[in-house]
Design a protein around this motif. Sequence first.
Motif, PDB file in Angstrom:
ATOM      1  N   ALA A  47     128.370  67.541 -63.347  1.00 10.59           N
ATOM      2  CA  ALA A  47     129.431  67.297 -63.092  1.00 10.59           C
ATOM      3  C   ALA A  47     130.243  67.957 -62.320  1.00 10.59           C
ATOM      4  O   ALA A  47     130.608  68.087 -61.744  1.00 10.59           O
ATOM      5  CB  ALA A  47     129.871  66.689 -64.372  1.00 10.59           C
ATOM      6  N   ARG A  89     121.267  57.264 -62.204  1.00 15.39           N
ATOM      7  CA  ARG A  89     122.346  56.718 -62.501  1.00 15.39           C
ATOM      8  C   ARG A  89     122.902  57.814 -62.374  1.00 15.39           C
ATOM      9  O   ARG A  89     124.020  58.477 -62.184  1.00 15.39           O
ATOM     10  CB  ARG A  89     122.223  56.577 -63.798  1.00 15.39           C
ATOM     11  CG  ARG A  89     123.104  55.854 -64.234  1.00 15.39           C
ATOM     12  CD  ARG A  89     123.457  55.537 -66.000  1.00 15.39           C
ATOM     13  NE  ARG A  89     122.711  53.832 -66.090  1.00 15.39           N
ATOM     14  CZ  ARG A  89     122.729  53.563 -67.194  1.00 15.39           C
ATOM     15  NH1 ARG A  89     123.418  53.795 -68.108  1.00 15.39           N
ATOM     16  NH2 ARG A  89     121.749  52.564 -67.886  1.00 15.39           N
ATOM     17  N   LEU A  90     122.083  59.030 -63.033  1.00 15.27           N
ATOM     18  CA  LEU A  90     123.212  60.790 -62.915  1.00 15.27           C
ATOM     19  C   LEU A  90     123.685  61.066 -61.346  1.00 15.27           C
ATOM     20  O   LEU A  90     124.584  61.516 -61.180  1.00 15.27           O
ATOM     21  CB  LEU A  90     121.953  61.533 -63.510  1.00 15.27           C
ATOM     22  CG  LEU A  90     122.561  62.591 -63.454  1.00 15.27           C
ATOM     23  CD1 LEU A  90     124.441  63.419 -63.860  1.00 15.27           C
ATOM     24  CD2 LEU A  90     121.364  64.138 -64.297  1.00 15.27           C
ATOM     25  N   ASN A  97     124.008  59.097 -59.105  1.00 17.13           N
ATOM     26  CA  ASN A  97     125.072  57.996 -58.508  1.00 17.13           C
ATOM     27  C   ASN A  97     126.423  58.679 -58.863  1.00 17.13           C
ATOM     28  O   ASN A  97     127.187  58.528 -58.271  1.00 17.13           O
ATOM     29  CB  ASN A  97     124.845  57.160 -58.559  1.00 17.13           C
ATOM     30  CG  ASN A  97     124.106  56.081 -57.691  1.00 17.13           C
ATOM     31  OD1 ASN A  97     123.034  57.157 -56.635  1.00 17.13           O
ATOM     32  ND2 ASN A  97     123.261  55.258 -58.605  1.00 17.13           N
ATOM     33  N   TYR A  98     127.011  58.741 -60.413  1.00 16.35           N
ATOM     34  CA  TYR A  98     127.696  59.318 -60.822  1.00 16.35           C
ATOM     35  C   TYR A  98     127.852  60.964 -59.933  1.00 16.35           C
ATOM     36  O   TYR A  98     129.064  60.713 -59.904  1.00 16.35           O
ATOM     37  CB  TYR A  98     127.058  59.668 -62.143  1.00 16.35           C
ATOM     38  CG  TYR A  98     127.191  58.650 -63.001  1.00 16.35           C
ATOM     39  CD1 TYR A  98     127.874  57.193 -63.300  1.00 16.35           C
ATOM     40  CD2 TYR A  98     126.197  58.991 -64.650  1.00 16.35           C
ATOM     41  CE1 TYR A  98     127.489  56.110 -64.262  1.00 16.35           C
ATOM     42  CE2 TYR A  98     126.536  58.349 -65.379  1.00 16.35           C
ATOM     43  CZ  TYR A  98     127.469  56.143 -64.623  1.00 16.35           C
ATOM     44  OH  TYR A  98     127.140  55.514 -65.861  1.00 16.35           O
ATOM     45  N   CYS A  99     126.774  61.797 -59.944  1.00 14.62           N
ATOM     46  CA  CYS A  99     127.569  62.638 -58.996  1.00 14.62           C
ATOM     47  C   CYS A  99     128.132  62.561 -57.798  1.00 14.62           C
ATOM     48  O   CYS A  99     129.011  63.247 -57.569  1.00 14.62           O
ATOM     49  CB  CYS A  99     126.486  63.925 -59.613  1.00 14.62           C
ATOM     50  SG  CYS A  99     125.509  64.384 -60.883  1.00 14.62           S
ATOM     51  N   SER A 134     129.875  59.939 -56.542  1.00 13.05           N
ATOM     52  CA  SER A 134     130.794  59.190 -56.789  1.00 13.05           C
ATOM     53  C   SER A 134     132.197  60.149 -57.460  1.00 13.05           C
ATOM     54  O   SER A 134     133.012  60.688 -56.296  1.00 13.05           O
ATOM     55  CB  SER A 134     131.053  58.735 -58.269  1.00 13.05           C
ATOM     56  OG  SER A 134     130.252  57.862 -58.339  1.00 13.05           O
ATOM     57  N   ILE A 135     131.669  61.581 -58.084  1.00 11.30           N
ATOM     58  CA  ILE A 135     131.748  62.620 -58.205  1.00 11.30           C
ATOM     59  C   ILE A 135     132.333  64.086 -57.276  1.00 11.30           C
ATOM     60  O   ILE A 135     133.932  63.947 -57.050  1.00 11.30           O
ATOM     61  CB  ILE A 135     131.822  63.176 -59.800  1.00 11.30           C
ATOM     62  CG1 ILE A 135     131.589  62.734 -60.959  1.00 11.30           C
ATOM     63  CG2 ILE A 135     132.936  64.641 -60.131  1.00 11.30           C
ATOM     64  CD1 ILE A 135     131.546  63.228 -62.343  1.00 11.30           C
ATOM     65  N   VAL A 146     136.205  66.124 -62.130  1.00 11.09           N
ATOM     66  CA  VAL A 146     135.584  64.913 -62.748  1.00 11.09           C
ATOM     67  C   VAL A 146     136.323  64.689 -63.847  1.00 11.09           C
ATOM     68  O   VAL A 146     136.859  65.842 -64.405  1.00 11.09           O
ATOM     69  CB  VAL A 146     134.688  66.160 -63.718  1.00 11.09           C
ATOM     70  CG1 VAL A 146     134.564  67.276 -63.385  1.00 11.09           C
ATOM     71  CG2 VAL A 146     133.585  64.725 -64.754  1.00 11.09           C
ATOM     72  N   GLY A 191     134.129  60.283 -67.491  1.00 12.66           N
ATOM     73  CA  GLY A 191     133.166  60.826 -66.408  1.00 12.66           C
ATOM     74  C   GLY A 191     132.274  61.966 -66.779  1.00 12.66           C
ATOM     75  O   GLY A 191     131.248  61.490 -66.995  1.00 12.66           O
ATOM     76  N   ALA A 229     130.056  60.473 -69.701  1.00 10.25           N
ATOM     77  CA  ALA A 229     129.098  58.994 -68.992  1.00 10.25           C
ATOM     78  C   ALA A 229     127.851  60.017 -68.413  1.00 10.25           C
ATOM     79  O   ALA A 229     127.004  59.369 -68.663  1.00 10.25           O
ATOM     80  CB  ALA A 229     130.013  58.494 -67.512  1.00 10.25           C
ATOM     81  N   ILE A 230     128.069  60.770 -68.489  1.00 12.52           N
ATOM     82  CA  ILE A 230     126.473  62.152 -67.023  1.00 12.52           C
ATOM     83  C   ILE A 230     126.540  63.088 -68.672  1.00 12.52           C
ATOM     84  O   ILE A 230     125.403  62.779 -68.880  1.00 12.52           O
ATOM     85  CB  ILE A 230     127.846  63.397 -66.985  1.00 12.52           C
ATOM     86  CG1 ILE A 230     128.119  62.139 -65.309  1.00 12.52           C
ATOM     87  CG2 ILE A 230     126.906  64.546 -66.567  1.00 12.52           C
ATOM     88  CD1 ILE A 230     127.836  62.835 -63.882  1.00 12.52           C
TER      89      ILE A 230
END
Length: 483
Positions: free
Chosen positions: A66, A115-116, A118-120, A122-123, A129, A133, A136-137
């Motif tokens: 993150a 999923r991880l 994708n989160y990264c 977006s961040i 972060v 967020g 979630a990670i």
Amino acid sequence: MADNKDANIDHGPGPLVMKFGGTSVGSPEAIIQTINIIKKQRQEWKQLVVVVSAMSGITNLLISCANDAAADNREGYTNSISLIRKRHLETVNDLPYSAQSREKVNATIQEYLDRLHNYCVSIQTMGEVTHRGMDAITSLGERINVRLISELLLEQAIPNQPIDGDQLIVTDDTFQNARPLRELTIQKVNTLILPLLRDNVVPIITGFLSGTEEGVVTTLGRGGSDYTAAVLGDCLGAQEVWTWTDVDGVMTADPSVVADAKVISHLTFDEVSEMAYFGAKVLHPKTMRPLMEKDIPLWVKNTFNPSFAGTYISNETQKTTGVLTCVTIIRDVSLITVRGKGMLGVPGVAARTFSAVAKKNASVLMISQSSSEQSICFVILNHDEIKVIQSLKNELAFELSSGDVDAIKAISNVVIITAIGAGMCHTPGVSAKIFGALGKKNINVIAIAQGSSEYSISMVVAKEEADAAVQEIHTEVIINGTK
Ligand code: ADP
Ligand code: ASP
Ligand code: MG
């Protein structure tokens, strides 16, 4: 005290809640040990609930992902994701899954890592972060691990159900340090867990993560899986809660610092709360609260030495052998001093000082005021230092310019050492022994505070002297003090 050694004993109506920490589920060998413990206790208890952490080191890697993403460091987070993938795949490879189950578990790992990723992304796009967020990670490590363990238990013919904590433990929205809401959590526990227990199915629940009423993921703070087990123990009316870790129980000092630290066989919730608050990482500081109110005993046991009884923690006062029970360290803290001759007797300076700290959401770990009232000293975490100093300078700008306050200073790189023992308050001369032991080794004590409970005394010393200070207090006051 329950005797947990005899098989098939009637433990009464409530379940046993067992939590397995990161090292207990962090390697194939450890996971096999954990599975064996679950199988054994399932024979002995009518109802069993299991709480599982992420593999040791995985939560740290998730946090790095993150932070790297927020810092636009794509290489950093892709490397960390690869490390997380490798660790899980290698572990699964070395465990006795059938080909079909292994495939299923590997697909699950990939799903969560996608999923991880994708989160990264977006961040990285947002360039920051948020605490939300981050929750979630960081929740992903536990989510993967419960599925991995659940599948292995199924292979061993243990009927079980993986459950995510955000479906079960309802909290407020203080991300990264969420507060459970008991009544709402009981409702969830009643609908999700009780039917499983009635059907003899073992719930395998993620530690650490929880969710708001609206279903947004929160976490209970680092090391929070212990707290998950305690909250569930309370909401389920458990007979006992056991936390399985990598040491033989709660010890007289951190065994990674003091080689001759001893296991303490029996402690009260109050003592352990004090130890955990002052840095004994073996239990999350909030763990004891729900258990002590309901008088649910807590055992700390070693996954790698399961026949050893461990530490029993309850409301019963035990017979102490010495005045000091334990010595702990909190590292990475800063000592802040606000000083000025003009502060003498001026009302409100202390209140404004602490409100300036609170404005920055920084916790004060220890306070010590000199008797002359010319200075206020307190300790905060290193990473809050810059923002706290700035906030104090803003708040006390007038006093600084008029000269009533002449310095706002930080000493970084210090530690808090705390000596704890219920016997302390009745025994004169304990402080003298502690300071005598430090004096003998020329260890300089920078600040002192006595705990409000009167059974702890905390000292600030330089980081370089931390280990020697703990070792010396341990030898001179705990070990020799009981001879
Ligand atoms: P888990 O992942 O099982 O929750 P932790 O790493 O959070 O385990 O906590 C266990 C560690 O706590 C031990 O390995 C030990 O180094 C550390 N520790 C610190 N103080 C103490 C203490 N007083 N007694 C036992 N362990 C301690
Ligand atoms: N995995 C989480 C952490 O490392 C929670 C826990 O291990 O208790 O903080
Ligand atoms: Mg822990």
